[in-house]
Design a protein around this motif. Structure first.
Motif, PDB file in Angstrom:
ATOM      1  N   ARG A 136       0.842  -0.986   0.139  1.00  0.00           N
ATOM      2  CA  ARG A 136       0.093   0.043   0.063  1.00  0.00           C
ATOM      3  C   ARG A 136       1.068   1.329   0.132  1.00  0.00           C
ATOM      4  O   ARG A 136       1.970   1.395   0.456  1.00  0.00           O
ATOM      5  N   LEU A 137       0.541   2.364  -0.732  1.00  0.00           N
ATOM      6  CA  LEU A 137       1.085   3.679  -0.760  1.00  0.00           C
ATOM      7  C   LEU A 137       0.234   4.761  -0.235  1.00  0.00           C
ATOM      8  O   LEU A 137      -1.162   4.693  -0.512  1.00  0.00           O
ATOM      9  N   LYS A 138       1.013   5.792   0.158  1.00  0.00           N
ATOM     10  CA  LYS A 138       0.276   7.130   0.288  1.00  0.00           C
ATOM     11  C   LYS A 138       0.846   7.968  -0.673  1.00  0.00           C
ATOM     12  O   LYS A 138       1.944   8.215  -0.917  1.00  0.00           O
ATOM     13  N   VAL A 139      -0.249   8.166  -1.515  1.00  0.00           N
ATOM     14  CA  VAL A 139      -0.173   9.088  -2.884  1.00  0.00           C
ATOM     15  C   VAL A 139      -0.385  10.529  -2.799  1.00  0.00           C
ATOM     16  O   VAL A 139      -1.552  10.904  -2.161  1.00  0.00           O
ATOM     17  N   VAL A 140       0.530  11.227  -3.356  1.00  0.00           N
ATOM     18  CA  VAL A 140       0.499  12.789  -3.063  1.00  0.00           C
ATOM     19  C   VAL A 140       0.278  13.299  -4.483  1.00  0.00           C
ATOM     20  O   VAL A 140       1.200  12.890  -5.398  1.00  0.00           O
ATOM     21  N   ARG A 141      -0.582  14.180  -4.931  1.00  0.00           N
ATOM     22  CA  ARG A 141      -0.475  14.746  -6.129  1.00  0.00           C
ATOM     23  C   ARG A 141      -0.558  16.367  -6.046  1.00  0.00           C
ATOM     24  O   ARG A 141      -1.407  16.730  -5.539  1.00  0.00           O
ATOM     25  N   LEU A 142       0.368  16.868  -6.967  1.00  0.00           N
ATOM     26  CA  LEU A 142       0.425  18.337  -6.915  1.00  0.00           C
ATOM     27  C   LEU A 142       0.506  18.952  -8.338  1.00  0.00           C
ATOM     28  O   LEU A 142       1.059  18.123  -9.228  1.00  0.00           O
ATOM     29  N   LEU A 251       0.900  16.464   4.262  1.00  0.00           N
ATOM     30  CA  LEU A 251       2.149  16.293   3.564  1.00  0.00           C
ATOM     31  C   LEU A 251       2.307  17.185   2.305  1.00  0.00           C
ATOM     32  O   LEU A 251       3.136  17.647   1.814  1.00  0.00           O
ATOM     33  N   SER A 252       1.115  17.087   1.559  1.00  0.00           N
ATOM     34  CA  SER A 252       0.967  17.677   0.289  1.00  0.00           C
ATOM     35  C   SER A 252       1.301  19.269   0.293  1.00  0.00           C
ATOM     36  O   SER A 252       1.983  19.717  -0.549  1.00  0.00           O
ATOM     37  N   ASP A 253       0.741  19.653   1.404  1.00  0.00           N
ATOM     38  CA  ASP A 253       0.828  21.129   1.437  1.00  0.00           C
ATOM     39  C   ASP A 253       2.326  21.512   1.839  1.00  0.00           C
ATOM     40  O   ASP A 253       3.027  22.500   1.473  1.00  0.00           O
ATOM     41  N   LEU A 254       2.908  20.768   3.082  1.00  0.00           N
ATOM     42  CA  LEU A 254       4.538  21.012   2.964  1.00  0.00           C
ATOM     43  C   LEU A 254       5.432  20.890   1.798  1.00  0.00           C
ATOM     44  O   LEU A 254       6.345  21.779   1.870  1.00  0.00           O
ATOM     45  N   TYR A 272      -3.909  18.414  -4.672  1.00  0.00           N
ATOM     46  CA  TYR A 272      -5.045  17.470  -4.960  1.00  0.00           C
ATOM     47  C   TYR A 272      -5.494  16.700  -3.929  1.00  0.00           C
ATOM     48  O   TYR A 272      -6.211  15.707  -4.150  1.00  0.00           O
ATOM     49  N   SER A 273      -4.785  16.849  -2.845  1.00  0.00           N
ATOM     50  CA  SER A 273      -5.216  15.984  -1.415  1.00  0.00           C
ATOM     51  C   SER A 273      -6.300  16.552  -0.767  1.00  0.00           C
ATOM     52  O   SER A 273      -7.010  15.889   0.331  1.00  0.00           O
ATOM     53  N   GLN A 274      -6.870  17.974  -0.895  1.00  0.00           N
ATOM     54  CA  GLN A 274      -7.837  18.580  -0.074  1.00  0.00           C
ATOM     55  C   GLN A 274      -8.544  19.449  -0.699  1.00  0.00           C
ATOM     56  O   GLN A 274      -8.094  20.055  -1.794  1.00  0.00           O
ATOM     57  N   THR A 282      -5.839  10.077  -4.561  1.00  0.00           N
ATOM     58  CA  THR A 282      -5.027  10.423  -3.396  1.00  0.00           C
ATOM     59  C   THR A 282      -5.166   9.709  -2.284  1.00  0.00           C
ATOM     60  O   THR A 282      -6.144   9.184  -1.787  1.00  0.00           O
ATOM     61  N   GLY A 283      -4.080   9.853  -1.309  1.00  0.00           N
ATOM     62  CA  GLY A 283      -4.113   9.483   0.064  1.00  0.00           C
ATOM     63  C   GLY A 283      -3.629   7.885  -0.008  1.00  0.00           C
ATOM     64  O   GLY A 283      -2.898   7.535  -0.781  1.00  0.00           O
TER      65      GLY A 283
END
Length: 292
Positions: A136-142, A251-254, A272-274, A282-283
């Motif tokens: 499983r992965l935690k995915v961040v999209r920007l 994390l995406s914001d940082l 794209y995470s919030q 994402t997530g």
């Protein structure tokens, strides 16, 4: 639309207009699908931008268009068919086909499209490999963008609207004076490919020295895209080990704020995470979340 037009040119043998006479000798004009693109030809002729590499079919279009009489003519959708325009447009298409046959444009296009297909295959294989390894992965999209290409307020947006309307008005007419068009295009706040590539490389090079953000990152994908008004920008997906406890929204914001920092304030980001832009892919994503 230009790609669709060139597909019809390459894959069919029809001409835009069939000029024929009835039994009384009165001339008439029949149309094929190619004729639907008549009004767009001037705009097609200006779809050229610094630092972009065109596919073989569009390269062919611009090479022939720049020397052909069609560039001096225009046709609006509601206008009756002018036989001079019809004959010139037909000749333009026949010139495209003759030169396309000489350079084997079909083979060239197969090679160009093969690159995109292979890219997609490698991407799917890469993501599958990540899930086989980590489960499983935690995915961040920007989106990583540039303030230079963004309107600061409504007044500036209205000013750019006027500039773009002037540019588009010229695109709908016969070929404008180069100097006028270039003056307008020069004012557009485009970010060049070198800047976008260097900033992305800078971000990647700094990842190793920023374990608080990237210590658990296991993979990434980046696509550099182009806007005719703003130039180049980045779509980025970052994959982190799924057990990491940092919420992906935070994390995406940082990471986005870090992009602003390394670009010296020239950059901004879309998360794209919030919020309004939140995306379903994402997530936290498990290996058996096939749709995600």
């Amino acid at each position: 639309a230009q790609i669709q037009f060139m597909n019809l040119v390459i894959q069919s043998d029809k001409v835009p207009y069939e000029i024929k006479s009835d039994i009384h000798g009165k001339a008439g004009v029949g149309k094929s699908k190619l004729a639907d693109y008549a009004g767009l030809l001037p705009a097609f002729g200006r779809l050229l931008f610094d630092s972009l590499v065109l596919p073989p079919d569009l390269n062919l279009f611009h090479r022939i268009f720049s020397k052909h009489g069609i560039r001096k003519l225009s046709h609006k959708e509601d206008d009756p068919i002018d036989q001079i325009f019809a004959a010139t447009f037909n000749d333009f298409v026949l010139n495209l086909r003759t030169e396309g046959k000489r350079i084997d444009i079909k083979r060239q296009m197969q090679g160009w499209q093969r690159n995109a297909v292979e890219n997609a295959k490698r991407l799917a294989s890469y993501l599958d490999a990540l899930y086989r390894r980590y489960g499983r992965l935690k995915v961040v999209r920007l989106d990583l963008l540039y303030r230079q290409a963004a309107c600061q307020d409504f007044e500036e947006a209205k000013q750019w609207d006027q500039v773009l309307k002037a540019l588009h008005a010229r695109e709908r007419g016969p070929s404008p004076e180069e100097s006028i068009r270039n003056d307008l295009e020069h004012d557009l706040p485009r970010v060049d490919i070198i800047t976008a590539t260097q900033d992305w490389r800078h971000l990647k090079d700094n990842m190793r020295g920023k374990p608080s953000l990237f210590g658990e990152m296991v993979g990434y994908v980046c696509s550099i895209e182009f806007s005719s008004t703003g130039g180049h920008y980045l779509h980025v997906m970052l994959a982190f080990e799924g057990s990491w406890i940092t919420p992906h929204e935070w994390l995406s914001d940082l990471i986005g704020q870090y992009w602003v920092e390394i670009t010296g304030g020239r950059g901004y980001f879309r998360n794209y995470s919030q919020g309004f832009h939140k995306h379903a892919t994402t997530g936290l994503i498990n290996h058996d979340d096939t749709e995600k």
